[in-house]
Design an enzyme around this catalytic site. Structure first.
Site, PDB file in Angstrom:
ATOM      1  CG  ASP A  16      13.157  13.143 -36.161  1.00 40.13           C
ATOM      2  OD1 ASP A  16      12.813  13.282 -37.262  1.00 40.13           O
ATOM      3  OD2 ASP A  16      13.636  12.065 -35.616  1.00 40.13           O
TER       4      ASP A  16
ATOM      5  CB  ALA B  97      16.168   2.702 -30.392  1.00 34.09           C
ATOM      6  CD  GLN B  98      13.616  -3.732 -30.866  1.00 29.66           C
ATOM      7  OE1 GLN B  98      14.000  -3.657 -32.270  1.00 29.66           O
ATOM      8  NE2 GLN B  98      13.330  -4.750 -30.322  1.00 29.66           N
ATOM      9  CB  VAL B  99       9.512   1.598 -27.980  1.00 23.20           C
ATOM     10  CG1 VAL B  99       8.640   1.995 -26.595  1.00 23.20           C
ATOM     11  CG2 VAL B  99      10.295   2.732 -28.252  1.00 23.20           C
TER      12      VAL B  99
ATOM     13  CE  LYS C 273      14.799   6.110 -28.670  1.00 18.88           C
ATOM     14  NZ  LYS C 273      14.890   7.816 -28.816  1.00 18.88           N
TER      15      LYS C 273
END
Length: 540
Positions: free
Chosen positions: A324, A171-173, A187
């Site tokens: 993570d 994903a990207q923000v 997100k």
């Protein structure tokens, strides 16, 4: 003859890669959630798998052919091996970027494996994978929003920056502002990620299984099981949002002494779906940005201690672990309370991002894992062997398990000096550990095959945390290990107390179920036992 054999190996990889395309594509179509997207993506899946095959064949051939005939331990072989490592790492990096998605995640993980995989791989992946992930176009972002909420971002938010501030593997923000003026981070999952994930998993499975057939010592088939279980959860942002809130709640309830120094962004549930997650915008320094941390008036040493304490509490006390914790997912900012340490420096607060990958440790696993770390800190060889065996390492690989957890050879693990586990990050340390990793590669593969998957995720978490500490302190610190020793010891005591209380509670329930006469008999028998014990004690 040898060259002909190598070419046959390379050809076999390519033929198998081509053959598997049809089966993977069929599986992909069957599992698709969007038939129209399937037609578009189906043409790319065979290309990806063929690309995987070519890369795997090229790397395997390069190692075999380049090192052929060079004496083990010779300077020439060392020089050539370094060159092959570098070429292979660059090929793998290129493959990850071309394929995207879960391949980026694999590359990120390799970048955290300090001292375990060749330095060329670690450096190549670390320099590129965390902050240079592929970016979805604004049109693709709008496509995701339309499918999820039926509106484009500019309608849903008062402001929405079409250029993302960060892009990750899945994903990207984007920065946005709600209609009531609050700054948020949005997100957005990369388009068609859910569809392509099934095919990507099949493709990675093909590579891992094929390499295992050709090189039996390379056995990472456990990775496929873990990906199959974890990936669907990571692709559901509502699961991530629930993990976010549960994590904070655990600190408030079970670790109140550090709760004010650990934070996770507030989730805006009304603006979130399984593929769009809207959260409070967090400002601060990335945990490995030492210069910025210092500018905020915070000591990197204090950050290192807080990171160690935070994850020790999660692993040994909560049993609910963020798996993570690489540098891009950990933000540091001054504690909102304004508290300062004895040197007048500001106290840090650790902000945890990306809560998609969590693991729960059941009581026995958590107890044995905490007991193992307690034994490692206090150099208790018998306890290390006992609890390693209980976690699945067996009676033959417990020393190797201890070495992987601590990144120290066995003779150092059982050294009774107080700083026996500290790594200074020197070239000598690095060379020694890489030598062990190379020498015991087949045993490491066997150990990873034996261990429960939840422990494998703990190993990944340890790799990430070790990497963060190395960035902050250019090595490990005694204080970090003392914190781990303290928290693991507390967790073991709490677990024993809980077990004891549970037995007493069960005994009370059992007693209440008896008749009055039976209860009296049990009480008389217990009194008699106590009297016998007292008599025996006095007689001695």
């Amino acid at each position: 003859m040898a060259a002909r054999s190598l070419w046959r190996t390379r050809s076999k990889l390519l033929v198998l890669g081509t053959a598997v395309c049809g089966g993977s594509s069929a599986a992909f179509i069957a599992s698709s959630e969007d038939p129209s997207a399937t037609l578009k993506l189906c043409t790319t899946i065979p290309v990806r798998i063929f690309r995987n095959s070519v890369t795997a064949a090229s790397i395997a051939y390069d190692y075999e052919y380049s090192l052929l005939g060079l004496a083990e331990g010779s300077n020439e072989r060392t020089k050539v091996k370094h060159e092959v490592h570098l070429r292979s790492a660059q090929k793998l990096q290129e493959l990850c970027f071309k394929n995207g998605g879960i391949y980026i995640k694999l590359g990120q993980h390799i970048g955290q494996l300090d001292y375990l995989v060749p330095e060329e791989y670690v450096r190549t992946m670390r320099e590129s994978m965390l902050n240079k992930c592929p970016v979805s176009s604004y049109e693709q972002v709008c496509e995701v929003f339309q499918k999820e909420v039926g509106e484009t971002p500019d309608k849903l938010f008062a402001e929405f920056d079409p250029v993302p501030i960060a892009s990750a593997s899945l994903a990207q923000v984007h920065v946005a502002r709600t209609h009531d003026g609050k700054k948020v981070a949005v997100k957005v999952q990369h388009a068609h990620m859910t569809d392509s994930a099934a095919a990507d998993t099949a493709a990675v499975g093909f590579i891992v299984n094929t390499l295992h057939k050709i090189f039996p010592s390379f056995d990472y088939r456990w990775l496929l099981d873990e990906m199959s279980e974890s990936l669907p959860k990571e692709l559901d942002f509502l699961v991530e949002a629930k993990n976010n809130e549960k994590c904070l709640d655990n600190f408030r309830k079970m670790s109140p002494h550090i709760a004010e120094y650990v934070y996770a962004p507030t989730v805006y549930w009304n603006l979130s779906t399984s593929k769009v997650l809207t959260m409070e915008f967090m400002d601060g320094a990335q945990v490995n940005d030492v210069a910025k941390i210092k500018k905020l008036g915070i000591q990197p040493y204090e950050v290192s201690k807080l990171v160690s304490q935070t994850f020790a509490e999660m692993m040994f006390k909560h049993g609910f672990v963020h798996c993570d914790p690489h540098a891009a997912n950990l933000i540091v900012r001054p504690a909102p309370s304004g508290k300062r340490n004895i040197y007048g420096k500001r106290k840090p607060q650790l902000v945890l991002l990306d809560h998609g990958l969590y693991k729960e440790l059941d009581f026995n696993t958590r107890f044995n894992y905490a007991s193992l770390w307690k034994a490692l800190i206090f150099s208790d060889a018998n306890a290390i062997k006992e609890h390693s065996a209980k976690l699945g390492a067996g009676d033959d690989l417990y020393a190797l398990f201890a070495g992987i957890l601590t990144m120290r050879p066995w003779k150092q693990v059982i050294n009774t000096s107080v700083d026996h586990l500290v790594i200074q990050g020197t070239q000598e340390d690095r060379s020694e550990l890489q030598m062990y990793a190379s020498e015991y590669f087949s045993q490491i593969s066997e150990l990873l095959r034996r261990l429960p998957r939840v422990i494998l995720l703990m190993l990944k978490t340890n790799d990430c945390l070790r990497s963060v500490n190395n960035e902050l302190l250019k090595g490990s610190s005694l204080e970090s290990f003392l914190i781990i020793g303290k928290v693991s010891s507390e967790a073991v005591l709490e677990a024993k107390r809980s077990q004891k209380n549970s037995l007493i509670k069960r005994f009370k329930i059992w007693l209440e179920g008896l008749s009055v006469e039976a209860r009296l008999w049990v009480m008389q028998f217990a009194l008699w036992i106590l009297q016998v014990r007292q008599t025996l004690t006095l007689s001695y």
